[in-house]
Design a protein around this motif. Structure first.
Motif: not given
Length: 251
Positions: A44-69
Motif C-alpha cells: 500500500n501507499e505509505h501514509p503521511d503519519l504513523i502512530f506506532l507502538d514500540i513493542q508489538l505482539s510479535d516483536g519490536l516495531s523497529f523490525e519493520i524499518f529494518e525490512e522496508i524503507e
C-alpha cells in the motif's frame, strides 16, 4: 492527511482512533503486529503519519524499518519510562506516554502539521531510539543463561554462545561446543538482554557473537555473508539495511 495506527492492544488502538477522529483525522488502517504491518506497507501507499507502538505482539516495531524503507513520519505511542521519553524529546518526532492524553495528542498532531519532517530525518531518529532502548545507561546484560537437558538444568556462560537464531517459531542458541539448545523466550527478548558490544542482530533470524565470526564474505545485493567457527547449518546473511551498522559494530 493519511494516518495509520500500529498498535497490538486493540482497545488502545480503538481509543486512539476515536481521539484522532475528534481532531478531524481519519485513520486509514489499524494494524497489530510486525508481520501484519510489513505486509500492509509492502502493498500500500505509505501514509503521511504513523502512530506506532514500540513493542508489538510479535516483536519490536523497529523490525519493520529494518525490512522496508518507511516513507512516513512517526509519532510513537509507548509505555516506556519517562526518563527515556525525556531523551526522545530531543528528537524531532513526538513520543506519547500511555495512557494517551488528549491535550498532548493534539500538540503532537499540530506539531506535525506545522513542521512535517523529511523521511531522512525520521530514519536518523529511529536509529537513535533503537540504540537508546537496546543500551540504556547502567543497563545490566545477561552473563549466563540456563537450559533444560532432560531432567537437568545446565548453566551456559553467555560468551560460550556463537549465535541465537529463530527456526519454526522457536528460538535456539548454538554454542562453541557445536551444540544447539532450545530457549524459552523469543529472539526479540534475547536481543534486549544481550550486550550490544558483543552481540549484533544481523537479520530477522540471527544474533551473532563478535568472537564467533570466522570470515566475512561479500554477497549479492550489497549484503554480507558470515562464516562462524562451528555453526554451519544455514547461511547467515547480514541484511542490506543492517550492513552499515554491522560494519560500524565490528570496526
Amino acid at each position: 492527511m493519511n494516518v495509520l495506527i500500529i498498535e497490538d492492544e486493540k482497545p488502545a488502538a480503538r481509543r486512539l482512533n476515536r481521539m484522532l477522529a475528534a481532531l478531524n483525522l481519519e485513520v486509514q488502517q489499524m494494524l497489530h503486529s510486525v508481520e501484519e504491518s510489513l505486509n500492509w506497507l509492502q502493498n500500500n501507499e505509505h501514509p503521511d503519519l504513523i502512530f506506532l507502538d514500540i513493542q508489538l505482539s510479535d516483536g519490536l516495531s523497529f523490525e519493520i524499518f529494518e525490512e522496508i524503507e518507511v516513507k512516513s513520519a512517526i509519532i510513537f505511542t509507548t509505555a516506556y519510562d519517562e526518563y527515556a521519553l525525556k531523551a526522545f524529546k530531543l528528537n524531532s518526532i513526538d513520543y506519547l506516554l500511555k495512557p494517551l492524553d488528549e491535550d498532548e495528542l493534539k500538540v503532537a498532531v499540530d506539531k506535525f502539521k506545522e513542521h512535517q519532517p523529511k523521511q531522512t530525518d525520521v530514519q536518523v531518529n529511529l536509529d537513535d531510539i533503537r540504540r537508546l532502548l537496546v543500551n540504556p545507561v547502567d543497563r545490566k546484560f545477561k552473563k549466563r543463561l540456563t537450559i533444560k537437558v532432560g531432567q537437568h538444568i545446565k548453566i551456559i556462560n553467555i560468551d560460550e554462545v556463537e549465535c541465537f537464531y529463530s527456526e519454526n517459531k522457536s528460538t535456539y542458541i548454538h554454542t562453541k561446543e557445536n551444540r544447539n539448545h532450545l530457549l524459552d523466550h523469543s529472539l526479540e527478548y534475547w536481543q534486549e538482554q544481550l550486550n550490544p558490544e558483543h552481540f549484533f542482530r544481523v537479520n530477522r533470524t540471527f544474533i551473532v557473537h563478535i568472537n564467533a565470526i570466522k570470515d566475512i564474505i561479500a554477497y549479492s545485493n550489497s549484503r554480507l555473508k558470515l562464516i562462524l567457527h562451528s555453526y554451519t547449518e544455514t547461511e547467515i546473511i547480514v541484511s542490506r539495511e543492517r550492513v552499515k551498522d554491522f560494519k560500524n559494530w565490528i570496526d
